[in-house]
Design a protein around this motif. Sequence first.
Motif, PDB file in Angstrom:
ATOM      1  N   GLY A  48       0.795  -1.214   0.000  1.00  0.00           N
ATOM      2  CA  GLY A  48       0.000   0.000   0.000  1.00  0.00           C
ATOM      3  C   GLY A  48       0.825   1.261   0.000  1.00  0.00           C
ATOM      4  N   ALA A  49       0.127   2.379   0.166  1.00  0.00           N
ATOM      5  CA  ALA A  49       0.749   3.696   0.207  1.00  0.00           C
ATOM      6  C   ALA A  49      -0.102   4.609   1.075  1.00  0.00           C
ATOM      7  CB  ALA A  49       0.868   4.279  -1.198  1.00  0.00           C
ATOM      8  N   VAL A  50       0.563   5.477   1.816  1.00  0.00           N
ATOM      9  CA  VAL A  50      -0.109   6.530   2.567  1.00  0.00           C
ATOM     10  C   VAL A  50       0.516   7.840   2.135  1.00  0.00           C
ATOM     11  CG1 VAL A  50      -0.754   7.437   4.819  1.00  0.00           C
ATOM     12  CG2 VAL A  50      -0.482   4.968   4.505  1.00  0.00           C
ATOM     13  N   ASP A  51      -0.303   8.750   1.609  1.00  0.00           N
ATOM     14  CA  ASP A  51       0.184   9.997   1.012  1.00  0.00           C
ATOM     15  C   ASP A  51      -0.661  11.144   1.556  1.00  0.00           C
ATOM     16  OD1 ASP A  51       0.449  12.246  -0.778  1.00  0.00           O
ATOM     17  OD2 ASP A  51       1.277  10.893  -2.284  1.00  0.00           O
ATOM     18  N   MET A  52      -0.017  12.100   2.209  1.00  0.00           N
ATOM     19  CA  MET A  52      -0.731  13.248   2.777  1.00  0.00           C
ATOM     20  C   MET A  52       0.038  14.529   2.527  1.00  0.00           C
ATOM     21  SD  MET A  52      -3.700  13.252   4.121  1.00  0.00           S
ATOM     22  CE  MET A  52      -3.521  14.780   5.055  1.00  0.00           C
ATOM     23  N   GLY A  53      -0.713  15.626   2.352  1.00  0.00           N
ATOM     24  CA  GLY A  53      -0.063  16.912   2.136  1.00  0.00           C
ATOM     25  C   GLY A  53      -1.014  18.057   2.393  1.00  0.00           C
ATOM     26  N   LEU A  54      -0.500  19.263   2.162  1.00  0.00           N
ATOM     27  CA  LEU A  54      -1.285  20.494   2.226  1.00  0.00           C
ATOM     28  C   LEU A  54      -1.427  21.035   0.814  1.00  0.00           C
ATOM     29  CD1 LEU A  54       0.288  22.291   5.326  1.00  0.00           C
ATOM     30  CD2 LEU A  54      -1.937  21.147   5.201  1.00  0.00           C
ATOM     31  N   ASN A  55      -2.632  21.494   0.493  1.00  0.00           N
ATOM     32  CA  ASN A  55      -2.927  21.927  -0.866  1.00  0.00           C
ATOM     33  C   ASN A  55      -3.568  23.313  -0.859  1.00  0.00           C
ATOM     34  OD1 ASN A  55      -5.543  21.736  -3.026  1.00  0.00           O
ATOM     35  ND2 ASN A  55      -3.505  21.442  -3.870  1.00  0.00           N
ATOM     36  N   PHE A  56      -3.147  24.140  -1.827  1.00  0.00           N
ATOM     37  CA  PHE A  56      -3.749  25.449  -2.057  1.00  0.00           C
ATOM     38  C   PHE A  56      -4.406  25.437  -3.417  1.00  0.00           C
ATOM     39  CE2 PHE A  56      -3.427  29.654  -4.054  1.00  0.00           C
ATOM     40  CZ  PHE A  56      -4.179  30.408  -3.162  1.00  0.00           C
ATOM     41  N   GLN A  57      -5.654  25.910  -3.488  1.00  0.00           N
ATOM     42  CA  GLN A  57      -6.368  25.986  -4.753  1.00  0.00           C
ATOM     43  C   GLN A  57      -6.954  27.376  -4.940  1.00  0.00           C
ATOM     44  OE1 GLN A  57      -9.029  22.851  -5.883  1.00  0.00           O
ATOM     45  NE2 GLN A  57      -7.970  21.311  -4.657  1.00  0.00           N
ATOM     46  N   SER A  58      -6.958  27.820  -6.188  1.00  0.00           N
ATOM     47  CA  SER A  58      -7.507  29.135  -6.499  1.00  0.00           C
ATOM     48  C   SER A  58      -8.133  29.095  -7.885  1.00  0.00           C
ATOM     49  CB  SER A  58      -6.407  30.194  -6.463  1.00  0.00           C
ATOM     50  OG  SER A  58      -6.908  31.460  -6.874  1.00  0.00           O
ATOM     51  N   VAL A  59      -9.353  29.656  -8.001  1.00  0.00           N
ATOM     52  CA  VAL A  59     -10.007  29.774  -9.293  1.00  0.00           C
ATOM     53  C   VAL A  59     -11.059  30.866  -9.193  1.00  0.00           C
ATOM     54  CG1 VAL A  59     -11.640  27.915  -8.715  1.00  0.00           C
ATOM     55  CG2 VAL A  59     -11.303  28.577 -11.107  1.00  0.00           C
ATOM     56  N   GLY A  60     -11.036  31.789 -10.153  1.00  0.00           N
ATOM     57  CA  GLY A  60     -12.041  32.843 -10.215  1.00  0.00           C
ATOM     58  C   GLY A  60     -12.132  33.699  -8.976  1.00  0.00           C
ATOM     59  N   GLY A  61     -11.012  33.944  -8.306  1.00  0.00           N
ATOM     60  CA  GLY A  61     -11.019  34.762  -7.103  1.00  0.00           C
ATOM     61  C   GLY A  61     -11.324  33.995  -5.832  1.00  0.00           C
ATOM     62  N   ASN A  62     -11.702  32.731  -5.938  1.00  0.00           N
ATOM     63  CA  ASN A  62     -11.952  31.893  -4.764  1.00  0.00           C
ATOM     64  C   ASN A  62     -10.702  31.073  -4.456  1.00  0.00           C
ATOM     65  OD1 ASN A  62     -14.652  32.780  -4.701  1.00  0.00           O
ATOM     66  ND2 ASN A  62     -15.266  31.190  -6.160  1.00  0.00           N
ATOM     67  N   ALA A  63     -10.213  31.165  -3.241  1.00  0.00           N
ATOM     68  CA  ALA A  63      -9.000  30.455  -2.847  1.00  0.00           C
ATOM     69  C   ALA A  63      -9.235  29.728  -1.537  1.00  0.00           C
ATOM     70  CB  ALA A  63      -7.827  31.418  -2.709  1.00  0.00           C
ATOM     71  N   ARG A  64      -8.530  28.615  -1.345  1.00  0.00           N
ATOM     72  CA  ARG A  64      -8.661  27.861  -0.105  1.00  0.00           C
ATOM     73  C   ARG A  64      -7.428  26.999   0.127  1.00  0.00           C
ATOM     74  NH1 ARG A  64     -12.835  22.804  -1.335  1.00  0.00           N
ATOM     75  NH2 ARG A  64     -11.813  22.072  -3.246  1.00  0.00           N
ATOM     76  N   TRP A  65      -7.141  26.750   1.421  1.00  0.00           N
ATOM     77  CA  TRP A  65      -6.144  25.780   1.847  1.00  0.00           C
ATOM     78  C   TRP A  65      -6.874  24.550   2.368  1.00  0.00           C
ATOM     79  CZ3 TRP A  65      -0.893  25.867   1.397  1.00  0.00           C
ATOM     80  CH2 TRP A  65      -0.299  27.092   1.065  1.00  0.00           C
ATOM     81  N   GLN A  66      -6.290  23.373   2.154  1.00  0.00           N
ATOM     82  CA  GLN A  66      -6.913  22.154   2.643  1.00  0.00           C
ATOM     83  C   GLN A  66      -5.862  21.048   2.778  1.00  0.00           C
ATOM     84  OE1 GLN A  66      -9.731  21.059  -0.399  1.00  0.00           O
ATOM     85  NE2 GLN A  66      -8.160  20.399  -1.839  1.00  0.00           N
ATOM     86  N   THR A  67      -6.177  20.050   3.601  1.00  0.00           N
ATOM     87  CA  THR A  67      -5.352  18.846   3.596  1.00  0.00           C
ATOM     88  C   THR A  67      -5.725  18.043   2.356  1.00  0.00           C
ATOM     89  OG1 THR A  67      -6.971  17.644   4.942  1.00  0.00           O
ATOM     90  CG2 THR A  67      -5.152  18.757   6.107  1.00  0.00           C
TER      91      THR A  67
END
Length: 395
Positions: A48-67
Amino acid sequence: MKYKKTVCAAAVALMSHAAWADSYLQQSLSEWPTMQSAVQQNGVSLYGAVDMGLNFQSVGGNARWQTQSGGVHTSQFGVFGREDLGGGLKAEFNLENSFTANNGAFGTSNTLFDRAAWVGLNSARWGALRFGLQPTANLPQFIDPFGEVTTNSVVTWLAGGAVQTARGVGYNADLGPGSSQVLVRESNAVSWTTPRVMGFGATFMYAFTNQAGVSPNASNQGVVASWTNGTLYLAGAYNRVWSPEVQTAAGLQTVRNDIYGVSAIYDVGSYVLSAAFSQVAPKLEGNGIARSYLLGATVPWGRHAVRASVVYRDTSGVHDAAGDPAKDSALGVMLGYDYSLSKRTSLYARAGFIRNYGISTVILNSNPLPLQTGSASPELGTTPMTASVGIYHLF
């Protein structure tokens, strides 16, 4: 919709080809969890595999951070088994599940094994025969330097044609009703992979609909053929994919999609170059055609590796909401860096975007586009962006 990839038969071909002893791909694939189990001679193993990180997304002026789970490898666990039956014949099975590491949920609701559930026979002389949920007969995922993972890959989203509409996200939905794509894996499937002779090999697949009264009886018919001399790897694929019944001018009907693809990989160890072309052509009058072009590169040195991919998707014969011919294309770029702490554990960083032109509404990393004012339709001309840092461990 979910987009997931797994190791295909072509990876096994690369692993078994002695000329790849000094290649970067051979070394990299040997560390994948699926491949570590597949190369064993006999017995049953858990991987198996366990993969985790922090992600930033932005589109059309909407932005968010998430796991984010699965930035490089889909978080997964699986069981692979093989029994030597003698005379060069072996029985095999594979059960594989995906999950989200940030909350432990199943990758697919109410489905324990959503990535693989097959049993079959394998012979050095006659090849491999498999029955059940398994990868489709399509171009290998490693033409994408990012492995066409669910998250940080513009190949997955852009070349896959993940188009947002007023009804949701659909494969190549901008081409017209019944337009589709080759699924990553197929249920109710039967496949045969030939032995590799003088560098040549092929996989044939037939997937049943398992639905009474639905014509045709297949949901997918596909073949992928490949050749390798160790440094160069060439592949070509052709699939017929039938959509579920959709409303057309002639009433409810299934739509056949003819999907073609060719790819090339050049691997000299110190760098890897890849290129691919694919076309989706729905067989319904009035529908459009989509073509995708991919260039990729990976440069490893020591514990480090940098990666880049560029994808361009163009269409012809598409129409806007008013029924007029419209421009519909998009460009995607993804960059990445990996630092290996060991053969099984690595840190990574990813960043990329998709630039939509005309009426194109391709999304990235499941991040929905903003909607037009007072409408369920997404805004046009958007540029979804993403950036991630994370860690994965293979077992």
